[in-house]
Design an enzyme around this catalytic site. Structure first.
Site, PDB file in Angstrom:
ATOM      1  N   CYS A 169     -26.720 -15.747  15.335  1.00 48.28           N
ATOM      2  CA  CYS A 169     -25.470 -15.022  15.533  1.00 48.28           C
ATOM      3  C   CYS A 169     -25.145 -14.333  14.212  1.00 48.28           C
ATOM      4  CB  CYS A 169     -24.389 -16.029  15.925  1.00 48.28           C
ATOM      5  SG  CYS A 169     -22.750 -15.305  16.074  1.00 48.28           S
ATOM      6  N   CYS A 229      -7.483  -9.184  16.846  1.00 47.26           N
ATOM      7  CA  CYS A 229      -7.287 -10.015  18.041  1.00 47.26           C
ATOM      8  C   CYS A 229      -6.576 -11.298  17.607  1.00 47.26           C
ATOM      9  CB  CYS A 229      -8.612 -10.323  18.719  1.00 47.26           C
ATOM     10  SG  CYS A 229      -9.513  -8.814  19.150  1.00 47.26           S
ATOM     11  N   CYS A 274     -12.684  -8.112  10.015  1.00 41.62           N
ATOM     12  CA  CYS A 274     -12.585  -7.265  11.208  1.00 41.62           C
ATOM     13  C   CYS A 274     -11.200  -6.646  11.253  1.00 41.62           C
ATOM     14  CB  CYS A 274     -12.824  -8.079  12.480  1.00 41.62           C
ATOM     15  SG  CYS A 274     -12.844  -7.048  13.971  1.00 41.62           S
ATOM     16  N   GLU A 304     -20.662 -14.760   7.457  1.00 41.01           N
ATOM     17  CA  GLU A 304     -21.193 -15.978   8.031  1.00 41.01           C
ATOM     18  C   GLU A 304     -22.247 -15.677   9.083  1.00 41.01           C
ATOM     19  OE1 GLU A 304     -17.216 -18.611   7.251  1.00 41.01           O
ATOM     20  OE2 GLU A 304     -17.839 -18.261   9.294  1.00 41.01           O
ATOM     21  N   CYS A 361      -8.426 -14.837  17.214  1.00 42.34           N
ATOM     22  CA  CYS A 361      -9.707 -14.868  16.500  1.00 42.34           C
ATOM     23  C   CYS A 361      -9.494 -15.058  15.001  1.00 42.34           C
ATOM     24  CB  CYS A 361     -10.448 -13.563  16.773  1.00 42.34           C
ATOM     25  SG  CYS A 361     -11.902 -13.334  15.725  1.00 42.34           S
ATOM     26  N   CYS A 389     -17.513 -19.725  18.283  1.00 49.68           N
ATOM     27  CA  CYS A 389     -16.924 -18.393  18.419  1.00 49.68           C
ATOM     28  C   CYS A 389     -15.527 -18.336  17.846  1.00 49.68           C
ATOM     29  CB  CYS A 389     -16.742 -18.010  19.880  1.00 49.68           C
ATOM     30  SG  CYS A 389     -18.201 -18.097  20.803  1.00 49.68           S
TER      31      CYS A 389
HETATM   32  N1  SAH Z   1     -16.061  -8.292  17.717  1.00 48.88           N
HETATM   33  C1  SAH Z   1     -16.932  -8.614  18.780  1.00 48.88           C
HETATM   34  C2  SAH Z   1     -17.968  -9.661  18.439  1.00 48.88           C
HETATM   35  C3  SAH Z   1     -17.547 -10.805  17.570  1.00 48.88           C
HETATM   36  S1  SAH Z   1     -16.471 -11.964  18.301  1.00 48.88           S
HETATM   37  C4  SAH Z   1     -16.129  -9.034  19.991  1.00 48.88           C
HETATM   38  O1  SAH Z   1     -14.935  -9.243  19.874  1.00 48.88           O
HETATM   39  O2  SAH Z   1     -16.729  -9.117  21.064  1.00 48.88           O
HETATM   40  C5  SAH Z   1     -17.552 -12.875  19.400  1.00 48.88           C
HETATM   41  C6  SAH Z   1     -16.834 -13.477  20.599  1.00 48.88           C
HETATM   42  O3  SAH Z   1     -16.002 -14.566  20.212  1.00 48.88           O
HETATM   43  C7  SAH Z   1     -15.947 -12.489  21.327  1.00 48.88           C
HETATM   44  O4  SAH Z   1     -16.114 -12.602  22.714  1.00 48.88           O
HETATM   45  C8  SAH Z   1     -14.583 -12.970  20.912  1.00 48.88           C
HETATM   46  O5  SAH Z   1     -13.591 -12.551  21.803  1.00 48.88           O
HETATM   47  C9  SAH Z   1     -14.786 -14.451  20.920  1.00 48.88           C
HETATM   48  N2  SAH Z   1     -13.744 -15.197  20.240  1.00 48.88           N
HETATM   49  C10 SAH Z   1     -12.999 -14.813  19.183  1.00 48.88           C
HETATM   50  N3  SAH Z   1     -12.137 -15.794  18.850  1.00 48.88           N
HETATM   51  C11 SAH Z   1     -12.328 -16.812  19.711  1.00 48.88           C
HETATM   52  C12 SAH Z   1     -11.753 -18.096  19.856  1.00 48.88           C
HETATM   53  N4  SAH Z   1     -10.801 -18.536  19.039  1.00 48.88           N
HETATM   54  N5  SAH Z   1     -12.215 -18.896  20.845  1.00 48.88           N
HETATM   55  C13 SAH Z   1     -13.204 -18.470  21.671  1.00 48.88           C
HETATM   56  N6  SAH Z   1     -13.788 -17.269  21.579  1.00 48.88           N
HETATM   57  C14 SAH Z   1     -13.353 -16.442  20.603  1.00 48.88           C
HETATM   58 FE1  SF4 Z   2     -12.772  -8.600  15.664  1.00 49.70          FE
HETATM   59 FE2  SF4 Z   2     -12.437 -11.124  16.340  1.00 49.70          FE
HETATM   60 FE3  SF4 Z   2     -11.450  -9.213  17.879  1.00 49.70          FE
HETATM   61 FE4  SF4 Z   2     -14.115  -9.572  17.774  1.00 49.70          FE
HETATM   62  S1  SF4 Z   2     -12.580 -11.015  18.584  1.00 49.70           S
HETATM   63  S2  SF4 Z   2     -12.968  -7.634  17.656  1.00 49.70           S
HETATM   64  S3  SF4 Z   2     -14.322 -10.205  15.619  1.00 49.70           S
HETATM   65  S4  SF4 Z   2     -10.798  -9.656  15.776  1.00 49.70           S
END
Ligand code: SAH
Ligand code: SF4
Length: 352
Positions: free
Chosen positions: A103, A114, A110, A90, A117, A332
């Site tokens: 973006c 996390c 991934c 995406e 996410c 995000c």
């Molecule tokens: N993997 C990288 C970049 C992609 S995620 C990282 O983790 O930084 C981009 C951003 O979105 C990161 O700061 C991540 O923590 C945030 N993010 C992921 N899930 C989210 C959510 N449900 N609500 C708000 N931010 C989120």
């Molecule tokens: Fe991966 Fe999502 Fe964690 Fe970023 S926030 S490292 S995309 S699992």
């Protein structure tokens, strides 16, 4: 193996032009069309139609737009792009007056897991190639009413877990598309060796670190890789980056009601970032976006503002990020391919 259109270097085009018996100035024309004018090859009218067709066949696109959704009165556009092997990534375009930000995804899925996410919940598929990363920017550029000025690696995937392709893409975006280094942002979950390697690269991109918690127990419960690279090491690497660049690092902090949004969390965050110095750190507070497999939710806006004020009282610069694209699941952490999930209630909305 076929070299795709945005993976191909100028040398690749030159070799092909020579083999095709075309004049060498065609190489510059192709390059100008793709990268300076940022046009789709089909619109490169400085090339004869037959040559355009031949180049297009020799250097195919890597990604096919499968669906497109628009929100915020067409100022936010999200694409689901399908690669040759069927995997989908995406890409999101966000337009504001005088600027456009893309973006991009750096991986299909991934592996970091996390909990909050959507991409992490779905797991890892594969690394993206440089051409697939660069092409995402061009897909967006072709559709944008403003010239693409900024690129953020905040889509699917962890860019520093796909370091080589990510860095090659940065070199292309900077060198060929002419996007300024500070307008290229790499967001990382906190891969410490990757941050230290970035600090030694020639192009001074902006670094964003996804922090989300200021103590190791809480952070490890949200971000499993924190066990491998705990906070002291992470902040030390971020500090090294800030010093090497003479610029501040952004720390992203997704606020989750009752989890990390209390006054004591703000105080701890300020203490954690104090070694970065007053000019070294900027905190970006993000109201958590809802995802399917995580029960947490965003605090009230007033609580997030109080949190920001508390950080400011402790000498930390903080802003609250305006969420864009929540109406099209493009905000995000919401980037997840849903179109092929028939049991997903949102799939109907995703049809083109
Ligand atoms: N993997 C990288 C970049 C992609 S995620 C990282 O983790 O930084 C981009 C951003 O979105 C990161 O700061 C991540 O923590 C945030 N993010 C992921 N899930 C989210 C959510 N449900 N609500 C708000 N931010 C989120
Ligand atoms: Fe991966 Fe999502 Fe964690 Fe970023 S926030 S490292 S995309 S699992």
């Amino acid at each position: 193996m076929t070299t795709t259109r945005y993976a191909a270097t100028r040398d690749d085009y030159a070799a092909w032009i020579e083999a095709a018996g075309e004049p060498s100035y065609r190489v510059q024309q192709i390059w100008d069309a793709l990268y300076t004018q940022r046009r789709p090859l089909e619109d490169a009218t400085n090339l004869p139609a037959s040559l355009r067709t031949a180049v297009a066949a020799a250097f195919p696109l890597a990604l096919t737009p499968t669906l497109e959704r628009r929100g915020d009165h067409d100022q936010t556009v999200k694409w689901l792009l399908t690669a040759a092997d069927g995997l989908q990534v995406e890409t999101v375009l966000m337009i504001s007056p005088g600027r456009a930000t893309v973006c991009v995804s750096s991986q299909a899925g991934c592996a970091m897991g996390c909990t909050f996410c959507a991409t992490g919940q779905a797991g890892f598929d594969r690394q993206l190639h440089v051409g697939e990363i660069v092409e995402q920017v061009l897909v967006a550029a072709h559709a944008s009413s403003e010239r693409v000025s900024n690129v953020v690696f905040m889509g699917m995937g962890e860019p520093l877990a796909n370091y080589d392709a990510t860095w090659s893409a940065v070199e292309r975006l900077h060198g060929d598309l002419g996007i300024s280094a500070r307008r290229i942002t790499i967001s990382t979950v906190g891969i410490v060796p990757g941050i230290r390697r970035l600090a030694r690269e020639e192009i001074p991109v902006t670094l964003a670190v996804s922090l989300h918690a200021a103590d190791d127990d809480l952070r490890s419960s949200m971000i499993p890789v924190n066990r491998r690279y705990p906070l002291t090491e992470l902040i030390d690497a971020a500090h090294e980056y800030a010093r090497a660049r003479g610029r501040r690092v952004t720390f992203e902090y997704a606020c989750v009601e009752g989890v990390n949004d209390q006054p004591e969390h703000a105080v701890r965050l300020a203490e954690l970032l104090r070694p970065m110095g007053p000019l070294g750190a900027h905190v970006n507070l993000i109201p958590l976006n809802p995802t399917q497999d995580y029960a947490g939710r965003a605090p009230l806006g007033s609580r997030i503002r109080e949190f920001a004020e508390l950080l400011a009282d402790h000498g930390l610069n903080a802003t609250v990020r305006r969420n864009r694209g929540t109406d099209i699941d493009a905000a995000c952490g919401q980037l997840r391919e849903r179109a092929t999930a028939p049991d997903d209630a949102t799939s109907a909305r995703m049809q083109p």
